[in-house]
Design a protein around this motif. Structure first.
Motif, mmCIF file in Angstrom:
data_model
loop_
_atom_site.group_PDB
_atom_site.id
_atom_site.type_symbol
_atom_site.label_atom_id
_atom_site.label_comp_id
_atom_site.label_asym_id
_atom_site.label_seq_id
_atom_site.Cartn_x
_atom_site.Cartn_y
_atom_site.Cartn_z
ATOM 1 N N TYR A 11 0.837 -1.205 0.000
ATOM 2 C CA TYR A 11 0.000 0.000 0.000
ATOM 3 C C TYR A 11 0.869 1.251 0.000
ATOM 4 O O TYR A 11 0.574 2.219 -0.697
ATOM 5 C CB TYR A 11 -0.908 -0.001 1.239
ATOM 6 C CG TYR A 11 -1.838 1.186 1.293
ATOM 7 C CD1 TYR A 11 -3.123 1.107 0.781
ATOM 8 C CD2 TYR A 11 -1.417 2.401 1.842
ATOM 9 C CE1 TYR A 11 -3.960 2.197 0.807
ATOM 10 C CE2 TYR A 11 -2.246 3.500 1.862
ATOM 11 C CZ TYR A 11 -3.518 3.397 1.345
ATOM 12 O OH TYR A 11 -4.346 4.489 1.358
ATOM 13 N N GLU A 12 1.929 1.198 0.785
ATOM 14 C CA GLU A 12 2.832 2.329 0.932
ATOM 15 C C GLU A 12 3.294 2.874 -0.425
ATOM 16 O O GLU A 12 3.485 4.065 -0.601
ATOM 17 C CB GLU A 12 4.042 1.868 1.738
ATOM 18 C CG GLU A 12 4.648 2.953 2.566
ATOM 19 C CD GLU A 12 5.722 2.404 3.481
ATOM 20 O OE1 GLU A 12 6.413 1.440 3.101
ATOM 21 O OE2 GLU A 12 5.877 2.973 4.570
ATOM 22 N N GLU A 13 3.476 1.955 -1.404
ATOM 23 C CA GLU A 13 3.991 2.386 -2.696
ATOM 24 C C GLU A 13 2.907 3.013 -3.574
ATOM 25 O O GLU A 13 3.190 3.910 -4.366
ATOM 26 C CB GLU A 13 4.629 1.195 -3.427
ATOM 27 C CG GLU A 13 5.131 1.569 -4.813
ATOM 28 C CD GLU A 13 6.028 0.508 -5.437
ATOM 29 O OE1 GLU A 13 6.714 -0.204 -4.691
ATOM 30 O OE2 GLU A 13 6.035 0.406 -6.673
ATOM 31 N N VAL A 14 1.667 2.561 -3.436
ATOM 32 C CA VAL A 14 0.641 3.034 -4.378
ATOM 33 C C VAL A 14 -0.305 4.082 -3.798
ATOM 34 O O VAL A 14 -0.840 4.900 -4.535
ATOM 35 C CB VAL A 14 -0.185 1.863 -4.960
ATOM 36 C CG1 VAL A 14 0.709 0.952 -5.759
ATOM 37 C CG2 VAL A 14 -0.910 1.103 -3.884
ATOM 38 N N GLY A 15 -0.499 4.052 -2.456
ATOM 39 C CA GLY A 15 -1.335 5.069 -1.824
ATOM 40 C C GLY A 15 -2.765 5.072 -2.306
ATOM 41 O O GLY A 15 -3.301 4.057 -2.746
ATOM 42 N N ILE A 65 -3.138 -2.816 3.867
ATOM 43 C CA ILE A 65 -1.962 -2.432 4.644
ATOM 44 C C ILE A 65 -1.497 -3.584 5.532
ATOM 45 O O ILE A 65 -0.304 -3.737 5.783
ATOM 46 C CB ILE A 65 -2.273 -1.173 5.511
ATOM 47 C CG1 ILE A 65 -2.448 0.041 4.605
ATOM 48 C CG2 ILE A 65 -1.188 -0.930 6.547
ATOM 49 C CD1 ILE A 65 -3.025 1.256 5.296
#
Lengths: 300, 457
Positions: free
Chosen positions: B281-285, B435
């Protein structure tokens, strides 16, 4: 046109009230139409259930009772408060330092204009630029981190970083403007005080804490009040970068109000949330005003 | 909503004379059709997809030629602005006469009496559901048999890939055609995704020593958590286990987020993150961009909708291929089946004229024109075929999308009430699952809340 008699009468009558009222009128019309009337209507709507399209239905205090039991509302308050603390804390300190540096080191107008430049960029543009700079995969910000041998940071995509990042983006944008306001306040402090301090051999730091800060208090108080009110209403930066996410980590109050109203058609509840924000701001402003004694000066 | 009346100006006699002549001419021309008198009626038509604007402009030109008494003004607004503007325009009473409508939005509009039942209007009364691709008219039919939208197009899901990347991995595009999947071990679909994932040291996901924390190429592109419908993310996985969103095809009264088949599917999909086969998730937001991931070589396979065909086709430097979704436990692939429609605002001053436009937009005449533009699949079979040919001319074989409809391997978009509130509740929860901070089993409690909203809404 009988000009001379008119002039003669003018000379005798010094009362400008009518003229003043005339000048105030346009602004007053705007204020009443776009602020007071919507505010009164908002207060009324907060007591109704209204989906915008069918007639509003009076429900008493139900919206407020729902609000007290709404975990998303309480979370939004917490998130907003965290944002304000970081945003105002960093911004005020940074702006004060900038202002003092501008006053003590340089009188350059060019420099002052440069400091103000970020403020001239629209919120949405500033937010978008930082969204690209700080992108997890492609942003130059994270590229720098990897060059320094550090791990990438999900600035806008991790629950820990989202609010601090948004707060600091807005610090970057507003810092120069706040610094200019404070700088204007610094100009009101007489040079003689500083000369006296220098004669007594006070250091630069000591002068700052014993003279500049106390004498600046009313201005600082005012700047704080204005910037805190603005800070509580943060919306566009969040809407552009995280849209409230990850999960609810950046779902600030304004965004929640907007979502309730325009995505869920719950205008009654959204109005109640807005009233809560209004009351909150009134309380915060009152407390600030009293604590900073912004209405009084120590200069005379 | 507004009418252009050719009204002679009282101060300028010459202008008045010209205007009067023009008005007479319009009135004469109007006699050919079902004229409303001495005025030409202007209809406002709104749509959100800029890719489709030229095609619909062609359609509208053809319509105006056949109906000289009517003038159509098209406005296009991006998806986000579109619904905001539409809401505001309804409040102001200044909205369009006809607008492109979405399955997730029309139930709330219909509930508030903002869209007309097309079966009550002259031109659209006799529409036969059989004119359109199977099931599309059902999606637009209300609980009392009302028709709230004229089917205009449909979309399904398939896999986009870069053929060069596949061949580099020692696979062939044909290998992607016969994949199977199940929520327990992911089947051959997971094997392929694993093989296509490559870490920073060049180790593939199915080899020893693969570093899941330092991945260069992800086997599957992430399109976010999917929120309440998971249209391109997980609906096709869960659908291929036999799961459905609600207890009925349309207008369900209960959602099925408590079903273990959905929960297992989600667990498998978001479990790919830990395995290093899909971006965290951190990469795509909140604004995932899977076509960019595919185009930049960050991901090897991207599941996405047919409406994205123009975007993927325009990616430079990749050899675009399209494959069917993997076959699931039910024995075949399942795609979500979604369709747009044209609705008429109840605030329109010219509902009968608007109905003539809607009838034309839903006819072979218009839909073949739209199909020929090669941007979207029109709802009528003739239009669909025109689109298939247009895409073939662009070098794209779109049968992986169309096969789903022909074989009826489809899952309907959840058409229910209270969609706005349900989205607000479920979207953050799906984000948490992605997440990794929430267990899928908690969806069982969430489902109870969702059903309460449906019952109360």
């Amino acid at each position: 046109m009988s000009a001379p008699p008119l002039r003669a009468r003018r000379a005798t009558r010094r009362d400008d009230t009518r003229l003043a009222l005339l000048f105030i009128l346009p602004a007053t019309v705007g204020l009443v139409t776009f602020y007071f009337w919507p505010m009164i209507r908002g207060l009324w709507l907060s007591l109704t259930s209204w989906d915008l399209l069918s007639p509003a239905e009076f429900v008493g205090l139900q919206n407020y009772r729902d609000m007290a039991a709404d975990p998303v509302f309480w979370n939004a308050l917490r998130v907003t408060a965290l944002y304000v603390v970081i945003n105002i804390g960093v911004q005020t300190v940074a702006a004060l330092l900038l202002a003092v540096l501008m006053q003590r080191l340089s009188q350059s107008t060019l420099l002052r204009s440069l400091v103000l430049a970020p403020y001239l960029v629209s919120n949405v543009v500033a937010a978008l630029v930082f969204l690209w700079i700080l992108d997890f995969q492609l942003g130059i910000g994270n590229q720098l981190l990897t060059w320094l041998g550090l791990d990438r940071i999900g600035f806008f995509t991790s629950q820990t970083w989202a609010i601090p990042t948004i707060a600091l983006v807005n610090v970057w944008r507003h810092m120069g403007y706040t610094a200019l306001l404070i700088f204007a306040g610094l100009q009101t402090i007489p040079h003689t005080v500083y000369e006296a301090a220098r004669m007594d051999g006070a250091s630069e730091t000591r002068t700052f804490f014993r003279i500049t800060v106390p004498l600046l208090r009313p201005i600082l108080g005012l700047v704080l009040i204005i910037s805190v009110i603005g800070s509580f209403q943060v919306f566009d930066t969040v809407a552009v970068t995280t849209n409230g996410g990850p999960v609810d980590a950046s779902r600030v109050l304004q965004l929640y109000i907007y979502d309730k109203a325009f995505a869920q058609f719950d205008f009654g509840y959204a109005s109640a949330l807005s009233v809560a924000l209004l009351v909150l701001l009134m309380v915060v402003t009152f407390v600030q005003y009293r604590i900073t004694r912004a209405g009084q000066t120590d200069l005379n | 909503m507004r009418t252009t009346t050719l009204r002679p100006s009282p101060t300028r006699r010459r202008a008045a004379a010209i205007a009067a002549t023009a008005a007479a001419a319009v009135a004469l021309a109007g006699c050919a059709g079902s004229s409303t008198g001495q005025q030409q009626v202007t209809l406002d038509y709104w749509l959100w997809d800029a890719n489709q604007l030229p095609a619909y402009q062609t359609c509208v030109d053809a319509f105006e030629e056949q109906n000289p008494d009517l003038h159509v003004r098209i406005s296009q607004y991006g998806w986000d602005d579109y619904w905001r503007k539409l809401t505001a325009s309804f409040v102001a009473g200044a909205g369009p006469d006809v607008f492109t409508d979405h399955l997730t939005r029309y139930p709330e509009l219909a509930d508030r009496g903002l869209v007309l039942d097309l079966s009550t209007l002259e031109a659209t009364a006799g529409v036969d559901a059989g004119e359109f691709q199977e099931g599309l008219a059902d999606l637009w039919t209300g609980q009392g048999g009302e028709l709230y939208g004229m089917p205009k197009d449909f979309d399904t899901i398939a896999l986009f890939y870069d053929a060069a990347l596949i061949e580099e991995a020692g696979l062939s595009p044909e290998d992607l055609e016969t994949l199977d999947w199940n929520p327990d071990d992911g089947g051959s679909f997971e094997e392929v995704i694993a093989h296509l994932s490559v870490d920073a040291n060049g180790v593939r996901g199915d080899e020893d020593g693969f570093d899941a924390d330092n991945v260069e190429v992800y086997g599957l592109a992430s399109n976010g958590s999917g929120g309440v419908d998971g249209q391109t993310q997980w609906s096709w996985l869960a659908g291929s286990t036999g799961w459905t969103f609600t207890n009925a095809d349309v207008w369900g009264t209960e959602y099925n987020f408590d079903d273990p088949r959905l929960q297992d599917s989600l667990e498998w999909l978001f479990g790919l993150v830990d395995k290093g086969f899909m971006a965290p998730y951190e990469e795509v937001g909140t604004e995932p961009n899977p076509q960019q991931a595919l185009g930049s070589g960050r991901a090897a396979i991207s599941a996405n909708g047919s409406w994205m065909l123009p975007s993927y086709a325009s990616l430079e430097g990749i050899d675009l291929g399209i494959a069917s979704l993997p076959s699931g436990p039910v024995g075949h692939p399942v795609s979500m089946y979604n369709g747009l429609g044209d609705s008429i605002s109840s605030q329109s001053e010219h509902p009968q004229e608007a109905a003539r436009l809607v009838r034309f937009l839903g006819s072979d005449d218009c839909q073949v024109l739209v199909g020929q533009a090669g941007v979207v699949f029109p709802a009528r079979p003739a239009g669909t075929e025109a689109a298939r040919e247009a895409f073939a001319d662009q070098g794209l074989d779109v049968s992986p999308f169309l096969d789903r409809v022909e074989n009826q391997d489809t899952l309907f978009f959840p058409v229910t009430r209270s969609y706005g509130s349900i989205t607000a509740l479920v979207t953050p929860i799906m984000d948490e699952i992605y997440i990794g901070s929430r267990d899928v089993a908690t969806l069982t409690e969430v489902n109870a809340q969702v059903n309460d909203m449906l019952a109360g809404g």
